[in-house]
Scaffold this motif. Structure first.
Motif, PDB file in Angstrom:
ATOM      1  N   ASN A  98       0.818  -1.210   0.000  1.00 15.02           N
ATOM      2  CA  ASN A  98       0.000   0.000   0.000  1.00 15.02           C
ATOM      3  C   ASN A  98       0.858   1.269   0.000  1.00 15.02           C
ATOM      4  O   ASN A  98       0.522   2.255   0.638  1.00 15.02           O
ATOM      5  CB  ASN A  98      -0.955  -0.022   1.195  1.00 15.02           C
ATOM      6  CG  ASN A  98      -2.160   0.865   0.972  1.00 15.02           C
ATOM      7  OD1 ASN A  98      -2.536   1.130  -0.161  1.00 15.02           O
ATOM      8  ND2 ASN A  98      -2.766   1.316   2.046  1.00 15.02           N
ATOM      9  N   ASP A  99       1.990   1.218  -0.738  1.00 17.81           N
ATOM     10  CA  ASP A  99       2.839   2.412  -0.797  1.00 17.81           C
ATOM     11  C   ASP A  99       2.799   3.107  -2.160  1.00 17.81           C
ATOM     12  O   ASP A  99       3.515   4.072  -2.384  1.00 17.81           O
ATOM     13  CB  ASP A  99       4.278   2.106  -0.374  1.00 17.81           C
ATOM     14  CG  ASP A  99       4.992   1.133  -1.287  1.00 17.81           C
ATOM     15  OD1 ASP A  99       4.399   0.694  -2.290  1.00 17.81           O
ATOM     16  OD2 ASP A  99       6.157   0.794  -1.001  1.00 17.81           O
ATOM     17  N   SER A 100       1.962   2.626  -3.062  1.00 17.53           N
ATOM     18  CA  SER A 100       1.751   3.271  -4.363  1.00 17.53           C
ATOM     19  C   SER A 100       0.257   3.286  -4.660  1.00 17.53           C
ATOM     20  O   SER A 100      -0.471   2.381  -4.250  1.00 17.53           O
ATOM     21  CB  SER A 100       2.457   2.502  -5.487  1.00 17.53           C
ATOM     22  OG  SER A 100       3.839   2.558  -5.336  1.00 17.53           O
ATOM     23  N   LEU A 101      -0.174   4.319  -5.394  1.00 15.99           N
ATOM     24  CA  LEU A 101      -1.583   4.391  -5.793  1.00 15.99           C
ATOM     25  C   LEU A 101      -1.862   3.487  -6.989  1.00 15.99           C
ATOM     26  O   LEU A 101      -2.917   2.859  -7.067  1.00 15.99           O
ATOM     27  CB  LEU A 101      -1.965   5.826  -6.147  1.00 15.99           C
ATOM     28  CG  LEU A 101      -1.973   6.824  -5.004  1.00 15.99           C
ATOM     29  CD1 LEU A 101      -2.245   8.228  -5.532  1.00 15.99           C
ATOM     30  CD2 LEU A 101      -3.000   6.431  -3.962  1.00 15.99           C
ATOM     31  N   LEU A 102      -0.923   3.466  -7.944  1.00 16.65           N
ATOM     32  CA  LEU A 102      -1.098   2.714  -9.183  1.00 16.65           C
ATOM     33  C   LEU A 102       0.259   2.197  -9.649  1.00 16.65           C
ATOM     34  O   LEU A 102       1.290   2.806  -9.345  1.00 16.65           O
ATOM     35  CB  LEU A 102      -1.644   3.618 -10.305  1.00 16.65           C
ATOM     36  CG  LEU A 102      -2.997   4.276 -10.118  1.00 16.65           C
ATOM     37  CD1 LEU A 102      -3.242   5.293 -11.226  1.00 16.65           C
ATOM     38  CD2 LEU A 102      -4.104   3.234 -10.103  1.00 16.65           C
ATOM     39  N   CYS A 103       0.242   1.155 -10.441  1.00 16.46           N
ATOM     40  CA  CYS A 103       1.462   0.728 -11.125  1.00 16.46           C
ATOM     41  C   CYS A 103       1.629   1.576 -12.383  1.00 16.46           C
ATOM     42  O   CYS A 103       0.715   2.307 -12.784  1.00 16.46           O
ATOM     43  CB  CYS A 103       1.384  -0.757 -11.485  1.00 16.46           C
ATOM     44  SG  CYS A 103       0.106  -1.134 -12.702  1.00 16.46           S
TER      45      CYS A 103
END
Length: 145
Positions: A98-103
């Motif tokens: 949960n450390d990025s919003l999107l790839c």
């Protein structure tokens, strides 16, 4: 219930779309904001857009998916409506840590929509079903149970 991005991300993408409609380009301040909000995914996503690696696949029933040819040559079938990509980075950085919003693949889909650079491919409903089933089979081959 629709899945949405955080408000700040939605607003940035909306502002970028308005800027492209007005001047056919994305201002530098939006690019800086993109890097700030989406972090390490921003530059590789822009590279995928520049290489026109995103294809919108649609069927007569109105269903559609996006296929993104990744930088390593693998194709990922992304579902923009629910913010899903089957790539390992999405599973690890977005879902698990949960450390990025999107790839980078999903971000590239949204950016290509804004910039109008999606390739278009119309297929039959059966062909789209096959694309989705093939993707599911590939995902299960790599999964450890």
């Amino acid at each position: 219930m629709a899945v949405t991005l955080p408000t700040v991300a939605e607003e940035l993408l909306s502002e970028m779309a308005a800027a492209v409609r007005e001047s056919a380009r994305i201002p530098d301040e939006h690019l800086l904001s993109l890097k700030f909000i989406f972090g390490a995914s921003a530059i590789p996503a822009l590279d995928l857009v520049d290489r026109q690696s995103i294809t919108l696949i649609s069927s007569p029933s109105g269903r559609h998916v996006y296929q993104v040819l990744g930088s390593a040559g693998k194709t990922y079938t992304c579902l923009a409506s629910c913010h899903y990509c089957p790539c390992p980075a999405f599973a690890f950085s977005v879902l698990r840590k949960n450390d990025s919003l999107l790839c980078k693949h999903l971000l590239a889909v949204y950016l290509s929509q804004i910039m109008g650079t999606c390739q278009q491919l119309s297929v039959s409903d059966n062909q789209l079903t096959e694309i989705l089933l093939t993707e599911e089979e590939q995902e299960h081959k790599g999964a450890v149970f």
